[in-house]
Design a protein around this motif. Structure first.
Motif, PDB file in Angstrom:
ATOM      1  N   LEU A   1       0.818  -1.324   0.035  1.00  0.00           N
ATOM      2  CA  LEU A   1      -0.047  -0.160  -0.094  1.00  0.00           C
ATOM      3  C   LEU A   1       0.768   1.281  -0.034  1.00  0.00           C
ATOM      4  N   LEU A   2       1.881   1.215   0.534  1.00  0.00           N
ATOM      5  CA  LEU A   2       2.636   2.348   0.692  1.00  0.00           C
ATOM      6  C   LEU A   2       3.548   2.751  -0.615  1.00  0.00           C
ATOM      7  N   GLY A   3       3.738   1.604  -1.369  1.00  0.00           N
ATOM      8  CA  GLY A   3       4.385   1.911  -2.597  1.00  0.00           C
ATOM      9  C   GLY A   3       3.344   2.299  -3.878  1.00  0.00           C
ATOM     10  N   GLN A   4       1.689   1.751  -3.539  1.00  0.00           N
ATOM     11  CA  GLN A   4       0.987   2.408  -4.675  1.00  0.00           C
ATOM     12  C   GLN A   4       0.071   3.235  -4.683  1.00  0.00           C
ATOM     13  N   THR A   5      -0.207   3.753  -3.217  1.00  0.00           N
ATOM     14  CA  THR A   5      -1.109   4.792  -2.993  1.00  0.00           C
ATOM     15  C   THR A   5      -0.331   6.320  -3.404  1.00  0.00           C
ATOM     16  N   ARG A   6      -1.259   7.062  -3.708  1.00  0.00           N
ATOM     17  CA  ARG A   6      -0.755   8.630  -4.009  1.00  0.00           C
ATOM     18  C   ARG A   6      -1.112   9.459  -3.048  1.00  0.00           C
ATOM     19  N   ASN A   7      -1.931   9.183  -2.209  1.00  0.00           N
ATOM     20  CA  ASN A   7      -2.385   9.929  -1.000  1.00  0.00           C
ATOM     21  C   ASN A   7      -1.209   9.921   0.071  1.00  0.00           C
ATOM     22  N   HIS A   8      -0.603  11.209   0.422  1.00  0.00           N
ATOM     23  CA  HIS A   8       0.365  11.211   1.391  1.00  0.00           C
ATOM     24  C   HIS A   8      -0.157  10.819   2.650  1.00  0.00           C
ATOM     25  N   ASN A   9      -1.197  11.293   3.140  1.00  0.00           N
ATOM     26  CA  ASN A   9      -1.598  10.827   4.547  1.00  0.00           C
ATOM     27  C   ASN A   9      -1.841   9.198   4.749  1.00  0.00           C
ATOM     28  N   ARG A  10      -2.384   8.850   3.577  1.00  0.00           N
ATOM     29  CA  ARG A  10      -2.445   7.084   3.475  1.00  0.00           C
ATOM     30  C   ARG A  10      -1.150   6.518   3.642  1.00  0.00           C
ATOM     31  N   LYS A  11      -0.102   7.230   2.845  1.00  0.00           N
ATOM     32  CA  LYS A  11       1.287   6.603   3.066  1.00  0.00           C
ATOM     33  C   LYS A  11       1.744   6.795   4.375  1.00  0.00           C
TER      34      LYS A  11
END
Length: 507
Positions: A110-120
């Motif tokens: 998820l850290l490598g694929q998501t584009r949302n910084h909060n979700r990162k």
């Protein structure tokens, strides 16, 4: 309800317009030189309404066409968000269920694929906790650094720092955790309760008694700390402050609350300091005040250590406690020790026996053993000391009728195997050429039962010094054989006990 209202309203307007137009017949003339267009009023109204509807439908269709790219992007965003939410949910479920490896895998993806910084940031923090649970501290620190890079909001920055400090505390690195916490904003208030707790844990682990004392009092005041835990931390911290204050310990003692002075660690530290300045009466008052609140075993043990001149006064005080707690084993043992200091042997034995009846302990057995030895009762003293040893190391009592196993004679250098042990006799030391020769009687073969050849009478001479050394080495290391428990053959037992150690055994 709203749709029904608008439908009814339109129907009413249509009926009213139809009635009005029917009663007022007329024409509508449109002059566009050189053209002249004449229409009835009903047709003109119908054309106007139809044109409006067509124009509205056309504009809506054009707007729908123009919004297709935006709606496509929104759909893709919603799909990605739904996918990220599912991965974050699976990761958290795995983390809570203890499946740390799978949880870290999902959260790292998820850290490598998501584009949302909060979700990162959330994914990195969760993956760091999963890596910490697997003792993968290098991966944990790398994930925390990534979370720190993506954390743009102040709240996320504080969350990263707080979690990093908490994981360092769990790892056993309070100094590194304290350095992380000092970079975070901190003020006394409800907003920073978690940071205050982490600071308290760090200072407690580092034995910073002053800071731990202040933080524990602040958390207890805001009801953010359990009373039992608060008492424990405040007691240890206040005792540390007293012992570290040096000559100013009285100032620290006066600054403590009355409830804090009765805590066992604080009372013990203060009593020690008063005793060091030869103020035994003040030490007694401190211990008695604490014991009035709680009969702590350590306080009772310290209260029982006193000079013979103070025994009577302390015993009278202990008797009042005993009326409220007649079966308190530690109090009974302390009263027994006080009687021992005052050489009141009968009362000491009575209190110690009562304590032993309530709770058998190695210390009570040892005290009774020492008292019995002082009174000359050696058998009782030996019994009590044996029970004290068994209670301290957990050994079972050996049955009185059980015999110890016989010694292992296989390693005996003089051991020979034969069908009949009487076939081998020891030589007469007065007539034999050598005291170390085993004579073989008539009718016995030169082969033993194991197939070995027995030495002849002249070849069996061995150096006496070597055989004696082996003989004594064997019997010095062998266990004690079982003694005969009966009295049927006392003569044989005494004769075996008087066997000369210089002679080899014959079997």
């Amino acid at each position: 309800m709203r749709a029904w209202f608008w439908t009814l309203l339109l129907a009413v307007v249509a009926v009213a317009a139809a009635v009005l137009l029917r009663q007022h017949a007329g024409n509508v003339v449109i002059l566009v030189p050189p053209y002249r267009i004449e229409l009835s009023i009903m047709l003109a109204v119908a054309l106007i309404v139809g044109s409006f509807i067509l124009l509205y439908v056309g504009l809506r269709f054009l707007s729908w066409l123009l919004s297709v790219p935006g709606r496509w992007r929104g759909w893709r965003g919603r799909r990605a968000q739904h996918r990220d939410d599912n991965r974050l949910e699976r990761g958290w479920i795995g983390l809570l269920a203890g499946r740390y490896a799978q949880s870290e895998k999902d959260l790292t993806k998820l850290l490598g694929q998501t584009r949302n910084h909060n979700r990162k940031v959330l994914a990195a923090l969760s993956a760091a906790r999963a890596a910490h649970a697997q003792a993968a501290y290098t991966r944990r620190d790398e994930l925390l650094r990534q979370a720190q890079e993506f954390a743009g909001e102040k709240a996320l920055v504080d969350a990263v720092g707080a979690l990093w400090a908490e994981l360092l505390l769990e790892q056993g690195q309070p100094q590194a955790a304290l350095e992380k916490l000092q970079t975070l904003p901190y003020e006394e208030g409800a907003r920073y309760v978690n940071i205050t707790r982490l600071l308290l844990r760090a200072h407690v682990d580092l034995a910073h008694h002053e800071q731990a004392y202040l933080l524990a009092r602040a958390l207890f005041k805001r009801k953010a700390l359990e009373p039992a835990e608060a008492e424990r931390i405040i007691g240890v911290a206040a005792a540390g402050r007293l012992l570290e204050a040096g000559d100013d310990w009285r100032t620290v003692w006066k600054s403590l609350k009355s409830t804090e002075r009765t805590l066992p660690p604080v009372a013990l530290a203060a009593a020690r300091l008063f005793d060091a300045q030869e103020q035994g009466s003040e030490a007694s008052k401190v211990l008695e005040s604490a014991l009035d609140v709680q009969l702590d075993p350590e306080l009772l043990a310290a209260y029982a250590r006193c000079a013979p001149a103070d025994v009577q006064r302390r015993l009278s005080k202990a008797v009042r406690w005993l009326k409220d707690h007649p079966d308190h084993p530690d109090l009974l043992r302390a009263m027994g020790v006080l009687c021992l200091h005052g050489q009141i042997w009968g009362q000491a034995e009575r209190y110690l026996r009562r304590s032993l009846a309530v709770q058998p302990t190695a210390g009570t057995y040892a005290l009774l053993g020492s008292l019995s030895d002082r009174l000359g009762r050696r058998d009782d003293a030996l019994s009590y000391l044996r029970q004290a040893t068994a209670a301290s190391v957990g050994l079972p009592d050996l049955a009185a009728s059980a015999a110890l196993p016989a010694a292992d004679v296989q390693a005996d250098p003089h051991h020979l195997v034969a069908d009949n042990p009487e076939d081998f006799v020891l030589p007469d030391p007065q007539t034999a050429d050598s005291p170390d020769i085993l004579h073989q009687r008539d009718g016995i073969s030169d082969y033993d039962v194991h197939g070995g050849v027995l030495p002849s009478r002249h070849e069996a001479v061995v150096a006496s010094s070597d055989r004696d050394d082996a003989f004594h080495e064997y019997f010095d290391s062998a266990p004690i054989p079982a003694a005969s428990l009966g009295t049927e053959e006392p003569a044989a037992s005494s004769e075996a006990a008087r066997t000369d150690s210089d002679k080899p055994a014959a079997y």
